[in-house]
Scaffold this active site. Structure first.
Site, PDB file in Angstrom:
ATOM      1  N   LYS A   1     -11.619  -5.163  -2.740  1.00  0.00           N
ATOM      2  CA  LYS A   1     -12.372  -4.096  -3.207  1.00  0.00           C
ATOM      3  C   LYS A   1     -11.728  -2.982  -3.604  1.00  0.00           C
ATOM      4  CE  LYS A   1     -12.864  -3.570   1.813  1.00  0.00           C
ATOM      5  NZ  LYS A   1     -13.373  -4.056   2.917  1.00  0.00           N
TER       6      LYS A   1
ATOM      7  N   LYS B   1      -5.674 -11.229  -5.949  1.00  0.00           N
ATOM      8  CA  LYS B   1      -6.763 -11.453  -4.859  1.00  0.00           C
ATOM      9  C   LYS B   1      -8.035 -10.709  -5.318  1.00  0.00           C
ATOM     10  CE  LYS B   1      -6.942  -9.248  -0.831  1.00  0.00           C
ATOM     11  NZ  LYS B   1      -7.383  -8.927   0.352  1.00  0.00           N
TER      12      LYS B   1
ATOM     13  N   LYS C   1       0.828  -1.221   0.058  1.00  0.00           N
ATOM     14  CA  LYS C   1      -0.004   0.077  -0.047  1.00  0.00           C
ATOM     15  C   LYS C   1       0.904   1.113   0.097  1.00  0.00           C
ATOM     16  CE  LYS C   1      -4.258  -2.158   1.522  1.00  0.00           C
ATOM     17  NZ  LYS C   1      -5.388  -2.096   2.461  1.00  0.00           N
TER      18      LYS C   1
HETATM   19  P1  ATP Z   1      -9.186  -5.334  -0.014  1.00  0.00           P
HETATM   20  O1  ATP Z   1     -10.536  -6.305  -0.714  1.00  0.00           O
HETATM   21  O2  ATP Z   1      -9.339  -4.018  -0.592  1.00  0.00           O
HETATM   22  O3  ATP Z   1      -7.921  -5.953  -0.284  1.00  0.00           O
HETATM   23  P2  ATP Z   1      -9.288  -5.949   2.605  1.00  0.00           P
HETATM   24  O4  ATP Z   1      -8.126  -7.171   2.321  1.00  0.00           O
HETATM   25  O5  ATP Z   1      -8.637  -4.899   3.596  1.00  0.00           O
HETATM   26  O6  ATP Z   1      -9.706  -5.324   1.235  1.00  0.00           O
HETATM   27  P3  ATP Z   1     -11.475  -6.530   4.109  1.00  0.00           P
HETATM   28  O7  ATP Z   1     -12.779  -6.343   3.831  1.00  0.00           O
HETATM   29  O8  ATP Z   1     -11.330  -5.730   5.103  1.00  0.00           O
HETATM   30  O9  ATP Z   1     -10.364  -6.808   3.035  1.00  0.00           O
HETATM   31  O10 ATP Z   1     -11.282  -8.002   4.698  1.00  0.00           O
HETATM   32  C1  ATP Z   1     -11.886  -8.892   5.453  1.00  0.00           C
HETATM   33  C2  ATP Z   1     -11.714 -10.177   5.711  1.00  0.00           C
HETATM   34  O11 ATP Z   1     -12.004 -10.846   4.417  1.00  0.00           O
HETATM   35  C3  ATP Z   1     -10.346 -10.486   6.002  1.00  0.00           C
HETATM   36  O12 ATP Z   1     -10.496 -11.568   6.887  1.00  0.00           O
HETATM   37  C4  ATP Z   1      -9.716 -10.907   4.919  1.00  0.00           C
HETATM   38  O13 ATP Z   1      -8.669 -11.742   4.999  1.00  0.00           O
HETATM   39  C5  ATP Z   1     -10.883 -11.459   4.205  1.00  0.00           C
HETATM   40  N1  ATP Z   1     -10.703 -11.702   2.625  1.00  0.00           N
HETATM   41  C6  ATP Z   1     -10.580 -10.055   2.010  1.00  0.00           C
HETATM   42  N2  ATP Z   1     -10.417 -10.481   0.481  1.00  0.00           N
HETATM   43  C7  ATP Z   1     -10.360 -11.768   0.350  1.00  0.00           C
HETATM   44  C8  ATP Z   1     -10.260 -13.008  -0.612  1.00  0.00           C
HETATM   45  N3  ATP Z   1     -10.148 -12.454  -1.698  1.00  0.00           N
HETATM   46  N4  ATP Z   1     -10.298 -14.205  -0.401  1.00  0.00           N
HETATM   47  C9  ATP Z   1     -10.360 -14.607   0.857  1.00  0.00           C
HETATM   48  N5  ATP Z   1     -10.474 -13.949   2.142  1.00  0.00           N
HETATM   49  C10 ATP Z   1     -10.512 -12.584   1.951  1.00  0.00           C
END
Ligand code: ATP
Ligand code: LTN
Length: 329
Positions: free
Chosen positions: A200, A197, A114
């Site tokens: 969002k 991955k 980031k």
């Molecule tokens: P971003 O989607 O922007 O990378 P982030 O990783 O900050 O956002 P959060 O929504 O805060 O995502 O994550 C919430 C939970 O969802 C965490 O436990 C994270 O490990 C899980 N998670 C997020 N993206 C994935 C994915 N693609 N596959 C599996 N688990 C996920």
């Protein structure tokens, strides 16, 4: 609720929640809530590390809280609350800041990724400190288990390190938490780029399925999902796209990948994708409907969050106080 193992987890209200966070986190939270003492948190302070628009943040907080309830988290069984409503999180964060090391925070891959985007010198101190606040979230409840997706493994390791270091330096205070990362669904990849991955923060909406997407948008995204060369519906390292879609299918239906490979032997990508789209729509539609209903009644939502914060503070306060006392405050 006594004598049950404690569970803590959180999600940032930093944009639309998607199928990755559902399969990696939310679905497992719902499964675990029976039989544990659960704390599920909208980590709005973490979201500040990336958010600049107060109106957008306010909406995201409500939307995420509605999603927590819509997927099946039950305020009778779980404490559901906002991080910023429990000031003990930031208070413990400061205590942990004083034992966390610049070196170990500099090695966090999420920070490196980031920070790189806007230039390391311009990265905020909040972004750097993000994993310490996360450790405070968890240690503040003496949580045993933290259900998260695979991408959080390194942050969880730091939480464990800080718990051990604190206990070692000041005397036994915190439970050393364990991550709970299930095999299926722990790493859902982007539909348009199966080596990245599902996230969002990715710029292309075609890459993720938002939990509040309309059924037709879901069908379109799955139809357009990239596939690998060849026609076999089998999971293997050289077929990241179909492996990802099989993983999503398996996680949503609680079936194994080999069962699905068997079922789709000799069938084409078209038929597989059509069935997968219906599986996703069937799972997400009720969640979407319930979330929209809850968002229509923000008072009920706010009351649940207020009540959750009161219950969370009752547990958090004495644990913070014991850490303060151990340090000599
Ligand atoms: P971003 O989607 O922007 O990378 P982030 O990783 O900050 O956002 P959060 O929504 O805060 O995502 O994550 C919430 C939970 O969802 C965490 O436990 C994270 O490990 C899980 N998670 C997020 N993206 C994935 C994915 N693609 N596959 C599996 N688990 C996920
Ligand atoms: N960094 C996590 C969100 C998070 C979290 C937590 C998860 C903040 N605090 C405590 C588990 C426990 C993420 O998924 N991006």
């Amino acid at each position: 609720m006594q004598n049950k193992q404690r569970v803590f987890s959180g999600i940032q209200p930093s944009g639309t929640s998607h199928l990755g966070s559902y399969l990696g986190a939310l679905k497992n939270w719902v499964a675990i809530q029976e039989g544990h003492e659960n704390y599920f948190c909208v980590v709005d302070l973490h979201a500040l590390t990336e958010s600049r628009d107060p109106k957008v943040l306010r909406n995201n907080i409500r939307e995420l809280a509605a999603i927590f309830l819509a997927v099946g988290l039950d305020p009778e069984k779980s404490v559901i609350f906002r991080q910023s409503h429990v000031p003990e999180h930031t208070e413990l964060c400061w205590l942990l800041n004083c034992i966390a090391r610049v070196g170990e925070l500099s090695r966090m891959t999420q920070f490196k990724d980031k920070a790189q985007k806007g230039g390391a010198e311009a990265a905020s101190v909040g972004l750097f400190d993000y994993p310490v606040l996360q450790a405070a979230d968890i240690l503040l409840y003496n949580a045993h288990l933290v259900p998260v997706g695979e991408d959080q493994r390194q942050h969880l390791e730091l939480s464990r390190t800080l718990a051990r270091r604190f206990n070692h330096t000041f005397g036994e205070t915190f439970v050393v938490p364990e991550p709970l990362i299930l095999e299926t669904g722990a790493r859902v990849m982007a539909l348009d780029e199966p080596t990245a991955k599902m996230s969002k923060s990715r710029p292309t909406p075609g890459g993720y399925i938002a939990l509040l997407d309309e059924p037709d948008a879901i069908r379109r995204k799955i139809r357009r999902a990239v596939t690998d060369s060849g026609t076999d519906i089998t999971a293997s390292p050289d077929k990241p796209a179909i492996t990802n879609l099989l993983g999503i299918y398996a996680a949503l239906t609680d079936r194994t990948i080999s069962e699905l490979e068997e079922e789709y032997r000799g069938k084409g990508y078209g038929e597989f994708k059509k069935d997968l789209a219906e599986v996703v729509v069937e799972k997400l539609s009720p969640i979407r409907d319930r979330a929209l209903e809850l968002l229509d009644n923000p008072r009920e939502l706010d009351a649940i969050l207020e009540d959750g914060a009161t219950r969370a503070r009752e547990v958090a306060r004495p644990i913070l106080q014991s850490a303060q006392a151990k340090m000599g405050l």
